[in-house]
Write an enzyme that holds these catalytic residues in place. Structure first.
Site: not given
Length: 227
Positions: A94, A172, A174
């Site tokens: 990002c 993202h 994660e």
């Protein structure tokens, strides 16, 4: 393998108890893949001595824009260039995706098409993966040597590969369900258009392909390839 996490933001206070801060989130995301981590909170002015301080590097997301005037932005851009020069593997997520492109001569802007939030489909290595997104800024012009390896109708440069040195991605991988739910319920109200927020909330019970991306990150760190 020692990975240096370059932390460019902090998880909001009302979400950190459930999720941890960015270093904890990434350590959980990449757990069980033979990686260890040192954290450098560059957002707070904490920088490593140089690119040799770790075997590989990862730049996190952030609430800040890569084009904003903060005292840590220019030193981070220089560190990106230094890491690139050494050939040590570097991954950006990002904001990390954006600041790397900017540091190497690309352009980052607030996208006129608005926000992308929640679970979104992407095609990477010829296969569809579903990942959580949370961004308005985008890379709009590529630096020399960057190759777009994932593109969508909304995000033209959703993932970039810089030879065998850098891999970056706009969404993202994660971010898990708990974190995206917290963002949508507590941070998005009045910021993200309500129709987008409700659509993303409706996708919360669908799975993402975070584990596949964690495997890909580990592959890139070790072998500097994504396939």
């Amino acid at each position: 393998m020692k990975i240096g996490i370059l932390q460019t933001g902090h998880v909001a206070d009302d979400l950190v108890a459930e999720n941890g801060d960015y270093p904890e989130i990434f350590a959980t995301f990449l757990a069980g893949r033979g990686l260890s981590f040192d954290n450098y909170a560059v957002v707070d002015g904490q920088f490593p001595e140089g690119p040799d301080a770790a075997e590989g590097w990862l730049i996190t997301g952030s609430r800040f824009g890569a084009y904003e005037d903060h005292p840590w932005i220019a030193p981070l851009e220089q560190l990106v260039r230094d890491i690139y020069a050494t050939g040590r593997p570097l991954i950006g997520v990002c904001f990390g995706h954006q600041i790397i492109a900017q540091a190497l001569g690309g352009r980052v802007e607030k996208f006129s098409g608005g926000w992308s939030v929640g679970r979104k489909p992407y095609v990477l290595n010829g296969e569809e993966v579903n990942l959580n997104a949370w961004h308005q800024d985008q890379v709009t012009a590529l630096p020399e040597g960057a190759q777009t390896v994932c593109s969508t109708d909304f995000c033209a440069h959703a993932a970039l590969l810089y030879g065998d040195r850098i891999f970056t991605i706009q969404p993202h991988p994660e971010i898990n369900r708990t974190y995206i739910k917290g963002l949508l319920e507590r941070r998005a109200v009045g910021v993200v258009p309500e129709t987008l927020r409700q659509s993303a909330l409706g996708e919360l019970d669908k799975s993402t392909d975070s584990d596949r991306l964690a495997d890909l990150f580990a592959l890139f760190f070790r072998e500097k390839r994504i396939a």
